[in-house]
Design an enzyme around this catalytic site. Sequence first.
Site, mmCIF file in Angstrom:
data_model
loop_
_atom_site.group_PDB
_atom_site.id
_atom_site.type_symbol
_atom_site.label_atom_id
_atom_site.label_comp_id
_atom_site.label_asym_id
_atom_site.label_seq_id
_atom_site.Cartn_x
_atom_site.Cartn_y
_atom_site.Cartn_z
ATOM 1 N N SER A 176 13.508 22.153 -15.423
ATOM 2 C CA SER A 176 12.295 22.888 -15.731
ATOM 3 C C SER A 176 12.700 24.263 -16.243
ATOM 4 O O SER A 176 13.689 24.833 -15.790
ATOM 5 C CB SER A 176 11.445 23.012 -14.471
ATOM 6 N N HIS A 192 0.827 -1.216 0.000
ATOM 7 C CA HIS A 192 0.000 0.000 0.000
ATOM 8 C C HIS A 192 0.861 1.266 0.000
ATOM 9 O O HIS A 192 0.420 2.312 0.469
ATOM 10 C CB HIS A 192 -0.958 0.035 1.198
ATOM 11 N N LYS A 200 14.414 22.070 -10.163
ATOM 12 C CA LYS A 200 13.897 20.769 -10.584
ATOM 13 C C LYS A 200 14.858 19.930 -11.393
ATOM 14 O O LYS A 200 15.610 20.434 -12.219
ATOM 15 C CB LYS A 200 12.641 20.988 -11.440
ATOM 16 N N GLU A 221 9.448 8.528 -16.776
ATOM 17 C CA GLU A 221 8.084 9.029 -17.007
ATOM 18 C C GLU A 221 7.601 8.669 -18.410
ATOM 19 O O GLU A 221 6.457 8.276 -18.609
ATOM 20 C CB GLU A 221 8.027 10.552 -16.830
#
Length: 468
Positions: free
Chosen positions: A286, A165, A292, A299
């Site tokens: 970014s 979980h 970032k 991804e």
Amino acid sequence: MEKKAAVEMNAKTWSGRFNEPVTQLVQRYTASINFDKRLAEYDIQGSLAHAQMLSSVGIINSIDLVAIEQGLSQILEEIRNNRFEWQIELEDVHLNIEKRLTALIGDAGKRLHTARSRNDQVATDIRLYLRASIDEITQLIQSLQRALLDLAEQHIETVMPGFTHLQVAQPVSFGHHLMAYYEMLGRDIARLLDCRKRVNKLPLGAAALAGTSYPIDREMVAQLLGFEGICLNSLDAVSDRDFAIEFCACAALLMTHLSRFSEELIIWMSPAFNFIQLADRFCTGSSIMPQKKNPDVPELVRGKTGRINGHLVALLTLMKSQPLAYNKDNQEDKEPLFDTVDTLVATLRIYTDMLSGITINQDVMRQAAMRGYATATDLADYLVKKGLPFRDAHEIVAQAVRFAENKSCDLSELSLSELKQFSSIIEQDIFSFLTLEGSMNSRNHPGGTAPAQVRAAIVQARKELSNH
Ligand code: ARG
């Protein structure tokens, strides 16, 4: 231009019965040359085998065979050197090559298509293409497995919190965690090899749909092309695309595995976790937020899983309700298939490279396991081994965890007298169970996370890989 196209059209193999050429729009709509030209090498392989067989059974003579062989080898050169002029008026890869062959060698070129149809020809080409693709992909999966083994080997003793979980569950060896992906990839290879058996059958000889009246030797063609056998029913041979669907299903599962791995890499790399760093060459920044570093590659792998699943559904839908035998619908099998292969090949290559440039923040992983009461089960097991029923032990440990939580410390940081408040049967020896290492080492059976087991699994895996 219009006129020239019309003249070309009249030269079409099937144009004799037509009163007018197709419109430009229809031509563009029906042509497959823009994408099926990548089957060219396989088309030529298939034609060479077919011609050899035609000559061996006496359907063409040996002079024609030699001319065909020379012509096709010149065409292959032209294609490889980017000198071949693909023409959309000639529809597809098969007609483009056949027309060029005839231009080069005359009548012998026109004899090549005896006892053959584009229907069995294209089915053969795709199978040859897919067989080669499966071989390349299984090699690439093995390289990825090797990269996983190398990383796992360095981290047999590295402790990380195992999750259920996405909540800290029990401490596991990071090497063990990586080996889970090794297993998944092993199944992917096994599935692809099984699929390959059904890919590796020869459709040629089925001709348009019913077979041919010429005395062909299909076994000979199968042997020349390295097929393990022939497709046994001509109608099925030209219309079957099960093998492509199966391949796409294998691909979807493989990408699903990589998407799970990617998701973990993304989570682990987020500053809130900070378990790992990917090498800069796999990340971008970014344009607005200077702090970032984005895990673009994982991804995209996660995202590309969507298109691979889509290709599987596209092929299933393409075949659904198709009447026997060949239908033009089947021309739509190629782009999804090609894109699936291209995506897998690129993804596997990049993944292998990415794993070799990964940094593991062992201390952070360890701290996360400590903070999450990962050894709570071990305390419960300790009490059970001393005679308590498991459910009672579970309750006692829950209270101990709450106590430690209030003190902001780990279970292993409680004193013996603090622990004894919860059960008097707890003794000094508990501390060897409450450490992360103690917990890992105790799961010492095949498949368990004890470093000794992980080491054995890696040794076994290396043996398997070298046998391939
Ligand atoms: N380009 C076609 C395909 O990809 C080749 C077979 C065409 N056969 C036909 N009868 N039109 O399926």
